[in-house]
Design an enzyme around this catalytic site. Structure first.
Site, short mmCIF file in Angstrom:
data_model
loop_
_atom_site.label_atom_id
_atom_site.label_comp_id
_atom_site.label_asym_id
_atom_site.label_seq_id
_atom_site.Cartn_x
_atom_site.Cartn_y
_atom_site.Cartn_z
N HIS A 73 0.81 -1.23 0.00
CA HIS A 73 0.00 0.00 0.00
C HIS A 73 0.84 1.27 0.00
O HIS A 73 0.30 2.36 0.05
CB HIS A 73 -0.93 0.04 1.22
CG HIS A 73 -1.71 -1.21 1.44
ND1 HIS A 73 -1.27 -2.22 2.28
CD2 HIS A 73 -2.89 -1.64 0.92
CE1 HIS A 73 -2.14 -3.22 2.28
NE2 HIS A 73 -3.13 -2.91 1.46
N ASP B 205 34.51 -31.03 14.38
CA ASP B 205 34.66 -32.36 13.80
C ASP B 205 35.91 -32.48 12.93
O ASP B 205 35.86 -32.37 11.72
CB ASP B 205 33.42 -32.73 12.99
CG ASP B 205 33.32 -34.23 12.78
OD1 ASP B 205 34.38 -34.88 12.70
OD2 ASP B 205 32.20 -34.76 12.70
N HIS C 272 35.99 -36.37 10.91
CA HIS C 272 35.40 -36.81 9.63
C HIS C 272 36.30 -36.47 8.42
O HIS C 272 36.07 -36.96 7.34
CB HIS C 272 34.02 -36.18 9.43
CG HIS C 272 34.06 -34.77 8.91
ND1 HIS C 272 34.59 -33.71 9.62
CD2 HIS C 272 33.64 -34.22 7.73
CE1 HIS C 272 34.49 -32.60 8.92
NE2 HIS C 272 33.92 -32.88 7.76
N HIS D 56 35.96 -36.83 3.57
CA HIS D 56 36.60 -36.06 2.49
C HIS D 56 37.79 -36.80 1.88
O HIS D 56 38.64 -36.18 1.22
CB HIS D 56 37.06 -34.70 3.02
CG HIS D 56 35.96 -33.85 3.57
ND1 HIS D 56 34.88 -33.45 2.82
CD2 HIS D 56 35.77 -33.32 4.80
CE1 HIS D 56 34.07 -32.70 3.57
NE2 HIS D 56 34.58 -32.62 4.78
N ASP E 129 30.06 -33.03 2.58
CA ASP E 129 29.42 -32.85 3.89
C ASP E 129 27.90 -32.86 3.80
O ASP E 129 27.22 -33.37 4.69
CB ASP E 129 29.86 -31.50 4.49
CG ASP E 129 31.28 -31.54 5.01
OD1 ASP E 129 31.70 -32.59 5.51
OD2 ASP E 129 31.96 -30.50 4.91
S1 FES Z 1 1.78 -0.65 3.21
FE1 FES Z 1 0.24 -2.09 3.62
S2 FES Z 1 1.33 -3.89 4.12
FE2 FES Z 1 2.87 -2.42 3.83
FE LIG Z 2 33.56 -31.54 6.22
#
Ligand code: FES
Ligand SMILES: [Fe+2]
Length: 450
Positions: free
Chosen positions: A103, A204, A207, A212, A358
């Protein structure tokens, strides 16, 4: 309210699988973890001028982070106070005002409601604009250029929240004149609980040689010796650290830039090390040459030495939105910064070799708990517990090697504390005794080992 004692046994080093899959746990986390902790928003260098902004997340809440005319940084909920539409849809930019697309309410860069259509004719000149600004995030502060926000006005200051971790962070955030992030962040979705990557990055080292194995062989360089756990170095290879508020890391000594084929980063770091030693002393000069896998509680992770910097934004209990920046030192040359960015993208970018390894594990660690019988099970984080101890010079609790789960245990210790505490005052009341359950756990583990 969930019974946290059923979820985490701090001294035992055990967690319930429910921590990865449970709507009730998740709702309480949004409130008590993400609603109370300092959460990473951006780096100051990404919004240098008045009106520069980025949009970010604090837990599931969308926020707008804006550089003000006086140089300060403010953050607001990215939600219109008229009917709740998202005010800003851009990831980043520069604006004098943020105008809602629904709005047309228009908010200044300070969040105040500046104008609304038909103010005289539809509201008969009786509308109190001062009351309807964007809701500000209670606290915004920057630590060495890294900007964090916190919804809870009762929370400790950002330096207090970082606590002992600030001492460690200064190694690379301050040792050579500061660090910054290269953005905009890469973004991707992973179908996992936010704590799976958080715990992985914070602690970790276990791992790396396994998950890897193929990728580190392909990457080559000194790291490739870890593939398949073939040449895991043990004694004096590194440390793990956990701290008061769950932050922590593991460090591999002399690991800086190991993931880079190009030796330029390692040469740069070696040249800078004496500067760090002169400014911050020997321990941090040693840490400066290490490779860190690290976490700032709750959901900010980084690898110093590989130089990826990440936020795991929660999207429900079983999904996250991953945001990835590259970490560079301000003192690096533009060529070196480019090289570091390239390597960070190759390894831990959205399609990075190590990131892909990962991701599969993280998703499966989460989704296997879809089954209620599975979810009733426990998970173990007892590795290295037998050696958790205080250190005469290093703050926090220290684990003896980088392959251990000290920082996991510290992460869940604080997670459980926050999930249970009714407010920050209740957390503060534990300041003098926070180490006790971890030390008790070490004694228990020594008993088991005897
Ligand atoms: S102006 Fe109406 S929801 Fe932002
Ligand atoms: Fe990793």
């Amino acid at each position: 309210m969930v019974d946290v004692n059923q979820l985490v046994d701090v001294a035992g080093g055990v967690q319930s699988k429910r921590v990865f899959w449970d709507q009730e746990v998740y709702e309480q986390e949004l409130d008590r973890v993400f609603g109370r902790c300092w959460l990473f928003l951006t780096h100051e260098s990404l919004i240098p001028n008045a009106g520069d902004f980025v949009t970010a997340y604090m837990g599931e809440d969308k926020v707008l982070v804006v550089r003000q005319r006086d140089g300060s940084i403010k953050a607001f909920l990215n939600s219109c106070t008229h009917r709740g539409n998202q005010v800003c849809h851009a990831d980043s930019g520069n604006a004098k005002a943020f105008t809602c697309s629904y709005h047309g309410w228009s908010f200044g860069m300070d969040g105040a409601l500046a104008a609304l259509p038909l103010e005289q004719s539809a509201y008969y000149g009786k509308f109190d604009k001062a009351e309807w600004g964007l809701r500000p995030v209670a606290k915004v502060d920057s630590y060495r250029g890294f900007v964090f926000g916190c919804f809870d006005p009762q929370a400790p200051s950002l330096p207090d929240y970082l606590g002992e971790m600030g001492w460690y962070l200064d190694t690379w955030m301050d040792g050579t004149g500061g660090a910054e992030l290269v953005g905009p962040p890469m973004k991707s979705i992973l179908r996992c609980n936010w704590k799976v990557p958080s715990e992985n990055f914070i602690g970790d080292g276990y791992h790396v040689g396994w998950t890897h194995a193929a990728a580190i062989k392909v990457l080559g360089g000194p790291l490739s010796g870890l593939a398949g756990n073939a040449e895991i170095p043990f004694d004096d290879a590194g440390l793990q650290v956990t701290s008061r508020h769950g932050h922590g890391f593991g460090v591999i000594w002399d690991g800086v830039g190991l993931i880079h084929n190009d030796p330029a980063y390692r040469i740069y770091a070696a040249e800078k090390q004496p500067e760090v030693a002169a400014k911050l002393g020997d321990w941090r000069a040693k840490l400066y040459m290490g490779h860190w896998n690290a976490g700032i509680f709750p959901n900010c992770s980084y690898l110093y030495g590989t130089n990826t910097f990440k936020i795991w934004n929660p999207r429900g209990p079983n999904e996250i939105e991953v945001w990835t920046w590259t970490l560079v030192e301000k003192a690096m040359s533009p060529e070196l910064k480019r090289e570091v960015v390239k390597q960070a993208i190759h390894s831990f970018g959205t399609a990075g070799t190590l990131e892909s390894d990962d991701g599969e594990n993280m998703e499966t660690c989460t989704w296997s708990n879809r089954g209620p019988q599975t979810r009733r099970g426990r998970m173990n984080s007892q590795m290295g517990q037998v050696n958790d101890t205080e250190h005469p010079e290093l703050p926090g609790i220290i684990g003896k090697n980088f392959i251990g789960e000290t920082s996991y245990r510290g992460f869940y210790r604080f997670w459980a504390e926050l999930m249970e505490a009714k407010d920050w005052a209740a957390v503060r009341a534990n300041d003098a005794t926070w180490k006790e359950p971890l030390i008790k756990g070490a004694a228990k583990a020594q008993g088991r080992a005897a």
